[in-house]
Design an enzyme around this catalytic site. Structure first.
Site, PDB file in Angstrom:
ATOM      1  N   GLU B  60       0.820  -1.223   0.000  1.00 24.24           N
ATOM      2  CA  GLU B  60       0.000   0.000   0.000  1.00 24.24           C
ATOM      3  C   GLU B  60       0.848   1.264   0.000  1.00 24.24           C
ATOM      4  OE1 GLU B  60      -0.765  -2.605   1.977  1.00 24.24           O
ATOM      5  OE2 GLU B  60      -2.806  -3.158   1.422  1.00 24.24           O
ATOM      6  N   HIS B 129      -9.565  -4.666  10.918  1.00 25.61           N
ATOM      7  CA  HIS B 129     -10.262  -4.490   9.633  1.00 25.61           C
ATOM      8  C   HIS B 129     -11.523  -3.640   9.764  1.00 25.61           C
ATOM      9  CE1 HIS B 129      -7.483  -7.371   8.120  1.00 25.61           C
ATOM     10  NE2 HIS B 129      -8.142  -7.629   7.022  1.00 25.61           N
TER      11      HIS B 129
END
Lengths: 349, 327
Positions: B60, B129
């Protein structure tokens, strides 16, 4: 042909002298508290960026870390604009908004000036991605220090650069110290160039105190990349004479070590090469040096006499095409209204 | 108008912007050959090819930074995070590089980039998450942040974000990908400006200020309140930054009561900022203290019953509304 090369090398020597004298002045002005923040000097490493600039085209992309004064000067940013930036003045290359660690010059294809170690290596990947996307033969030259090679962003970027076969020359300016930590204490590798092998990127080691060696190796690499886009990694071994920044006395290394490198000075070395070959007289060298000193001093005077941006201008540099919030007048518009004599509307916050 | 899903609306927005501008490209994990982890980029690889729809490794920080670099030299990247929870790995690129470049370069380099992906707690994904990242990103000057709650808003805001010359985060609502709503036909250009809230329901007794996943929650609660003779007005912020103060102030000046319901955690949250601005600007209009409903201030537990307890829900919102209405 030989004349052109000769002229180029003398010009490049003059550029190295300019960087050296500019930085000496910057150091003096920092001590006089005319320059704020952090200030990292490039003295000793001049042959690296000047060798690189001698090997690439003017429209190739150049991006570097925070020790960036030399990179901007080598790229053609005026010494006045560089010094004014250090002074935080509106005439600086970033209008005094970036400072020492954030020199940008779009016109001269200098893409910063990035002060988070390793964080600009992904940016270099993006610039090269854009060149490939547009099918241009531009090369991106990405400089970073030996400290960057242990940062995650560096590793992610190298993998992406290799995976997408991007036209980037990754130049590690190995000056042996990441701040005060020697490479031996920071890196598990025997030599930095081996990082490249892990990503299947071809690597070379170059003596960064030798302008000609830097230029010739990079010329060869850049020519090859233009024919067929691919990455390359070059570990350029160099040395900074000063501390990491102005506040660092560099007590982590010995005087003997510093003296050893000073004797191998890149400016003295190129001067000796040119003198030996009959391309430069002592008088010519002295004239170049005098001019560099004068230019640096003139830059200080220019910076001192330059204005600062008015405080309300800060709002204009948060977003392009403000206003940020609907209905909220831009500070620049308020200023305009004030000048026109209308009472300033009350801004909400 | 026709009814499509939130996911399909995003897909149309991506396709239309890729079609319109050759400088736009989509990059992220699984966006091409896998068609997106949530199938938002379904069919785009086939239509636009691997040069414009680019799969990445799990890096990322690397690919977000690649996007910033590409934007510096004139491309208009759309960077997909598989979820915004993973954008935290790229925080330095999103917060330190993208929005600072314009200031640091003295206005030479604006960064026309869109970061997008599902955001906010979903269902039993556990603490790592389940992040709602809007208050983190809205805190950084130079970034814009929008949070669409309906298919039409999703399409219109994403298209506007891609055309914006600054870095914009489009925080999609993970739980709403399959929700449906009316959207103009594909040949009608849907563009919704950043910084315009939308009154999703008119009412007179209380303003419920919400965004993203709390919009359907507020709509459901408003229907229940109606049965108890409380008329709730629903203000969907749509953009967190820029924030549409005018619509908020107009609504609260009418109802004189406000409850802010957010999917995020409470501390230094969006609701705190909205609350501050209301009391600062229209204090005299308030007939009751402003209430906030948000997550509990704890990392998200996996257990379903505990997760429900932590999240904002109808009971909490009902209670808050009744409190400000002294009902």
């Amino acid at each position: 042909m030989q004349r052109a090369e000769q002229r180029d090398e003398v010009e490049m020597l003059a550029l190295m002298l300019l960087i050296r004298r500019f930085e000496e002045r910057a150091s003096q002005q920092y001590q006089a508290q005319k320059i704020g923040g952090f200030c990292h000097l490039y003295i000793g490493q001049e042959a690296v960026v000047v060798g690189a600039v001698a090997a690439v085209r003017d429209d190739d992309y150049i991006i570097t870390a925070y020790r960036d004064h030399g990179h901007a000067l080598a790229r053609g940013t005026s010494p006045n604009a560089c010094m004014a930036e250090l002074f935080g003045k509106a005439t600086g290359c970033c209008q005094g908004l970036g400072g020492s660690m954030h020199f940008f010059d779009k016109k001269n294809h200098m893409y910063g000036g990035h002060a988070i170690v390793g964080a600009h290596v992904p940016l270099a990947a993006g610039m090269a991605f854009a060149s490939k996307y547009r099918e241009e033969d531009r090369v991106t030259i990405c400089f970073f220090g030996d400290g960057a090679i242990n940062q995650g962003s560096f590793h992610e970027a190298l993998n992406l650069i290799a995976l997408y076969k991007l036209p980037v020359v990754l130049i590690c300016e190995n000056n042996l110290f990441a701040m005060g930590t020697s490479v031996k204490r920071s890196t598990s590798l025997k030599q930095i160039v081996d990082r490249a092998e892990g990503y299947d990127i071809p690597g070379d080691i170059v003596d960064g105190m030798n302008f000609r060696e830097v230029r010739d190796k990079l010329s060869e690499i850049v020519t090859s990349i233009r024919k067929d886009p691919h990455p390359a990694f070059v570990e350029i071994r160099t040395y900074r004479y000063r501390g990491h920044s102005m506040s660092d006395p560099a007590s982590y290394r010995t005087k003997d070590e510093l003296e050893k490198y000073r004797l191998d000075d890149p400016i003295i070395r190129l001067r000796a090469q040119l003198t030996r070959e009959g391309k430069l007289t002592n008088e010519q060298f002295d004239a170049l040096d005098k001019k560099a000193k004068e230019t640096a001093l003139a830059a200080v005077k220019f910076a001192e006499s330059s204005p600062e941006l008015p405080v309300e201008k800060v709002y204009d540099y948060a977003y392009l095409n403000g206003p940020m919030e609907p209905g909220r007048p831009r500070p620049a518009d308020l200023e305009q209204k004030r000048r026109e004599g209308a009472p300033a509307p009350k801004a909400q916050s | 108008m026709r009814e499509i899903t939130y996911r399909q609306a995003l897909n149309e927005a991506l396709a239309e912007e890729l079609e319109r501008d050759p400088n736009v490209f989509l990059m992220g994990e699984e966006v091409a050959e896998y068609h997106g982890a949530y199938k938002v980029s379904q069919g785009l690889l086939e239509r636009f090819g691997p040069k414009r729809v680019v799969d990445t490794p799990i890096s990322e920080n690397g690919f977000a930074g690649l996007g910033v670099g590409a934007a510096m030299v004139g491309l208009r990247p759309i960077i997909e995070f598989m979820t915004l929870s993973f954008s935290l790995v790229a925080f330095d690129q999103v917060v330190n590089n993208a929005p600072n470049m314009f200031m640091m370069s003295g206005g030479q380099f604006n960064i026309p980039i869109t970061f997008r992906g599902p955001n906010g707690p979903a269902h039993q994904l556990g603490a790592t998450h389940s992040h709602a990242t809007e208050s983190l990103y809205a805190n950084a000057p130079g970034l814009k942040v929008c949070t669409p709650a309906t298919p039409r808003d999703a399409k219109g805001l994403l298209k506007t974000a891609v055309r914006d010359d600054n870095p914009v985060l489009v925080l999609e609502a993970e739980l709403l990908y399959s929700s449906k709503g009316m959207v103009e036909p594909p040949d009608a250009e849907v563009l919704i400006p950043l910084g315009q809230a939308d009154v999703k329901r008119e009412g007179s007794d209380v303003s419920i200020i919400c965004y993203a996943q709390t919009v359907p929650l507020a709509i459901a609660v408003a229907a229940q309140l109606e049965e108890e003779d409380i008329s709730a007005e629903i203000v969907d912020l749509r953009s967190i930054k820029p924030l549409d103060e005018a619509t908020i102030f107009n609504s609260v000046s009418k109802t004189h009561r406000a409850v802010i319901v957010e999917q995020d955690r409470p501390f230094c949250g969006v609701g705190a900022e909205v609350c501050y601005r209301i009391q600062k600007n229209i204090f005299d209009q308030l007939d009751a203290p402003i209430m906030r409903v948000s997550q509990e201030d704890v990392p998200m537990p996996y257990n379903e019953r505990l997760e429900k307890f932590v999240l904002p829900n109808a009971d909490k919102l009902m209670a808050a509304v009744k409190k400000v209405c002294y009902a």
